[in-house]
Enzyme design. Structure first.
Site, short mmCIF file in Angstrom:
data_model
loop_
_atom_site.label_atom_id
_atom_site.label_comp_id
_atom_site.label_asym_id
_atom_site.label_seq_id
_atom_site.Cartn_x
_atom_site.Cartn_y
_atom_site.Cartn_z
N ASP A 1 -0.93 10.29 -16.67
CA ASP A 1 -0.92 10.95 -18.01
C ASP A 1 -1.79 12.09 -18.04
O ASP A 1 -3.22 11.59 -17.47
CB ASP A 1 -0.73 10.12 -19.07
CG ASP A 1 -0.21 10.95 -20.26
OD1 ASP A 1 0.98 10.96 -20.51
OD2 ASP A 1 -0.90 11.48 -20.97
N ASP B 1 -5.02 15.19 -13.83
CA ASP B 1 -4.01 16.26 -13.61
C ASP B 1 -2.93 15.51 -12.91
O ASP B 1 -3.20 15.12 -11.78
CB ASP B 1 -4.65 17.28 -13.09
CG ASP B 1 -3.45 18.29 -12.39
OD1 ASP B 1 -2.15 18.30 -12.77
OD2 ASP B 1 -4.12 19.33 -11.71
N GLN C 1 -3.61 19.21 -26.11
CA GLN C 1 -2.71 19.66 -27.02
C GLN C 1 -2.82 19.23 -28.70
O GLN C 1 -3.68 18.30 -28.72
CB GLN C 1 -1.27 19.15 -26.63
CG GLN C 1 -1.46 17.33 -26.63
CD GLN C 1 -0.68 16.97 -25.35
OE1 GLN C 1 0.61 17.51 -25.31
NE2 GLN C 1 -0.60 15.93 -24.94
N ASP D 1 8.60 11.78 -17.85
CA ASP D 1 8.72 11.56 -19.38
C ASP D 1 7.60 12.61 -19.96
O ASP D 1 6.79 12.20 -20.41
CB ASP D 1 8.52 10.20 -19.64
CG ASP D 1 8.72 10.14 -21.24
OD1 ASP D 1 9.24 10.87 -21.83
OD2 ASP D 1 8.15 9.13 -21.95
#
Length: 302
Positions: A107, A139, A32, A157
């Protein structure tokens, strides 16, 4: 990215704007885009794919709302599984719980985790060095299938589930079935669920409806997170504890065991307020939303 503005969608016809007064770091990981900036009102902030994830001024509103209601409802919290949480806001709060023995954090973005540890120390507060904590990257859907044992509490989260993002698959019946499998009897699951907006309720309602197909109880709640520009929704779910039956006395007793310097937003009165959703939002949640599956996920306005 240069100093200017962050413009985020709230509905298809509504935007929330922040002035950016300084840019500290920008880039793209394998997963990202990210930016660490200074927002005029809220101070240091983490942006992911152009959306505000946390700010120094009000991250406690989001992270305490995600964690403490489920903690206060639980019979015990010794072993916790966390999905996401790369900015560190949940982990140090978990480490302050009185009976905690282990946290496993899954994560997807190890690179971002390392960046935020150095760039946002006020969020991590050294919790990653606590020997009770183990962080695993990869993953989350694959990693959770390899998990041994069960957990008292599972926390999701997660970033917003925008169209085409990897996060979409972490709001589906298939994922929630995996969560239920690793919860001990009596355990609870809590997740963020997007904007609590009665004119744009589909993601919140869909998350609630999807969890309701997997767990006996799925209960919505919300809190003001000012930097998001709209109240934010959450859902707590489980098979044995009915959140509607949890008393303020139980919340007070649970929070009395937590270091009083750790929570700054949540208490029994705040708990009551979060679960007392206003009428139009309750009606919108009841009338909206679809069950999300891997083949037909839901996503927030983007």
């Amino acid at each position: 990215m240069s100093a200017g503005q962050v413009v985020e969608p709230i509905t298809a016809y509504e935007r929330h704007v922040h002035d950016v007064v300084a840019v500290h770091r920008t880039g793209r990981t394998r997963v990202q885009e990210f930016a660490i900036v200074e927002l005029g009102t809220y101070g240091p902030a983490l942006l992911l794919d152009g959306r505000v994830q946390s700010t120094a001024a009000d991250e406690a509103h989001y992270h305490e709302a995600l964690l403490y209601p489920a903690y206060a409802m639980s019979e015990r919290v010794e072993r916790v599984l966390v999905f996401g949480g790369a900015n560190g806001g949940v982990l140090h709060r978990l480490c302050a719980l009185p009976d905690l023995r282990q946290v496993v954090q899954l994560d997807v973005d190890g690179e971002l985790y390392g960046i935020t540890r150095s760039a946002l120390p006020h969020m991590h507060r050294g919790a990653e060095r606590d020997p009770r904590c183990r962080v695993v990257f990869g993953d989350p859907r694959a990693l959770v299938r390899e998990i041994d044992g069960t957990f008292d509490l599972v926390i999701a989260d997660l970033p917003d589930a925008t169209e085409g993002s990897a996060t979409e698959r972490l709001f589906t019946t298939e994922f929630y079935a995996e969560v239920r499998r690793v919860l001990r009897p009596g355990g609870l699951f809590a997740t963020q669920a997007g904007p609590a907006h009665f004119l744009s309720p589909d993601f919140f309602a869909g998350t609630l409806r999807t969890l309701g197909t997997v767990f006996r109880y799925a209960t919505p709640y919300a809190i003001s997170v000012p930097s998001y520009g709209v109240p934010w929704g959450f859902v707590v779910a489980g098979d044995t504890i009915d959140p509607a039956a949890v008393t303020e006395e139980r919340v007070e007793a649970a929070m009395a065991k937590v270091d009083p310097k750790t929570p700054t937003v949540y208490d029994a009165i705040t708990h009551r307020h979060m679960f007392a959703l206003e009428r139009r939002l309750r009606e919108a949640l009841a009338d909206s939303g679809t069950v999300a599956t891997d083949r037909r996920p839901i996503n927030v306005v983007s």
